[in-house]
Write a protein that holds these residues in place. Sequence first.
Motif, PDB file in Angstrom:
ATOM      1  N   LEU A   1      26.282  10.186   6.322  1.00  0.00           N
ATOM      2  CA  LEU A   1      26.705  11.536   5.963  1.00  0.00           C
ATOM      3  C   LEU A   1      25.528  12.504   5.964  1.00  0.00           C
ATOM      4  N   VAL A   2      24.408  12.094   5.405  1.00  0.00           N
ATOM      5  CA  VAL A   2      23.217  12.941   5.384  1.00  0.00           C
ATOM      6  C   VAL A   2      22.772  13.247   6.817  1.00  0.00           C
ATOM      7  N   LEU A   3      22.756  12.231   7.653  1.00  0.00           N
ATOM      8  CA  LEU A   3      22.362  12.443   9.050  1.00  0.00           C
ATOM      9  C   LEU A   3      23.299  13.429   9.745  1.00  0.00           C
ATOM     10  N   LEU A   4      24.586  13.265   9.548  1.00  0.00           N
ATOM     11  CA  LEU A   4      25.551  14.160  10.191  1.00  0.00           C
ATOM     12  C   LEU A   4      25.361  15.598   9.748  1.00  0.00           C
ATOM     13  N   ILE A   5      25.129  15.778   8.471  1.00  0.00           N
ATOM     14  CA  ILE A   5      24.953  17.143   7.956  1.00  0.00           C
ATOM     15  C   ILE A   5      23.654  17.743   8.484  1.00  0.00           C
ATOM     16  N   LEU A   6      22.578  16.978   8.428  1.00  0.00           N
ATOM     17  CA  LEU A   6      21.306  17.493   8.953  1.00  0.00           C
ATOM     18  C   LEU A   6      21.392  17.725  10.466  1.00  0.00           C
ATOM     19  N   GLY A   7      22.293  17.004  11.122  1.00  0.00           N
ATOM     20  CA  GLY A   7      22.452  17.196  12.561  1.00  0.00           C
ATOM     21  C   GLY A   7      23.099  18.515  12.927  1.00  0.00           C
ATOM     22  N   GLU A   8      23.666  19.179  11.936  1.00  0.00           N
ATOM     23  CA  GLU A   8      24.378  20.430  12.212  1.00  0.00           C
ATOM     24  C   GLU A   8      23.544  21.667  11.924  1.00  0.00           C
ATOM     25  N   VAL A   9      22.376  21.483  11.330  1.00  0.00           N
ATOM     26  CA  VAL A   9      21.535  22.620  10.985  1.00  0.00           C
ATOM     27  C   VAL A   9      20.130  22.367  11.487  1.00  0.00           C
ATOM     28  N   GLU A  10      19.294  23.406  11.437  1.00  0.00           N
ATOM     29  CA  GLU A  10      17.896  23.203  11.791  1.00  0.00           C
ATOM     30  C   GLU A  10      17.169  22.512  10.649  1.00  0.00           C
ATOM     31  N   LYS A  11      17.268  23.135   9.488  1.00  0.00           N
ATOM     32  CA  LYS A  11      16.597  22.601   8.308  1.00  0.00           C
ATOM     33  C   LYS A  11      17.497  22.778   7.101  1.00  0.00           C
ATOM     34  N   MET A  12      17.256  21.984   6.097  1.00  0.00           N
ATOM     35  CA  MET A  12      18.022  22.131   4.874  1.00  0.00           C
ATOM     36  C   MET A  12      17.180  21.712   3.685  1.00  0.00           C
ATOM     37  N   ARG A  13      17.348  22.428   2.584  1.00  0.00           N
ATOM     38  CA  ARG A  13      16.597  22.102   1.383  1.00  0.00           C
ATOM     39  C   ARG A  13      17.355  21.098   0.520  1.00  0.00           C
TER      40      ARG A  13
END
Lengths: 121, 121
Positions: free
Chosen positions: A30-42
């Motif tokens: 899930l973390v990978l999928l979410i990070l895959g949709e944005v450039e960066k995330m805090r």
Amino acid sequence: MENNLNKYSDVKNCPIRTVLDRFGDKWSVLVLLILGEVEKMRFNELLRTMGDISQKMLTVTLRTLEADDLVKRTIYPEVPPRVEYETTERGKSLLKHIHGLAGWAEENKLAILESRNKFKG
Amino acid sequence: MENNLNKYSDVKNCPIRTVLDRFGDKWSVLVLLILGEVEKMRFNELLRTMGDISQKMLTVTLRTLEADDLVKRTIYPEVPPRVEYETTERGKSLLKHIHGLAGWAEENKLAILESRNKFKG
DNA sequence: AGCAATAGTTACCTTAAGGTAAGTGCCTTA
DNA sequence: TAAGGCACTTACCTTAAGGTAACTATTGCT
């Protein structure tokens, strides 16, 4: 007397077991999928996006993803601290296959839920 | 005030969570991969091939795969009993993506183990 | 009579994964 | 002066996953 070994029988060297077992946890994919949709995330953005993960589990999940070089962590020495997470190239190459799986899950979701119901009854 | 929801945030409907979580256990993927390499296999053959799974876990793993119609179970009413397991069409379609993952794991295994070591040190 | 084999089930126990809640350090804003 | 945000860490506790070992029915073999 036949032996029943095949290429998945070697517990210690099987790449499925050494590499993929790590993603058999509750949160990594899930973390990978979410990070895959944005450039960066805090950190706290991730927390809010996932909604039902605890702070503790988000830290440990991110740390193991970082250890496998699937996610990159960048600290900005400011106050309050800022830490940004993004996928690495290796992470992106894994994500291609995860998207394959995710697509399959989406396509087959209804039929599978139906099968589960039939099986119960 | 932004909200941080995205398409993976919906816990109850996310196909990743409803469908793929099932394969986040210790044995499902391995059973599928092994059954994907043969036409049919009997219970005790599977036991011996996997080597380190318990009877109990093999039964529950096979049952949940059967419930999702990924594996088909055929009982031959003989004595001693004979039960054969094979992958279904749905199982085969899932296996394509799992092979993608397995290939990725194989290609990246060494580099990942290296990353893990660096991270520890 | 007694053992072996097949494909399980059952009861019990252990371990690891994950959750909860409080605490940390530092600065900003009210 | 106190509260609040950020990105955690720590201690403690709960739950679920998985393991172990014994037991089941049935028949053939010896």
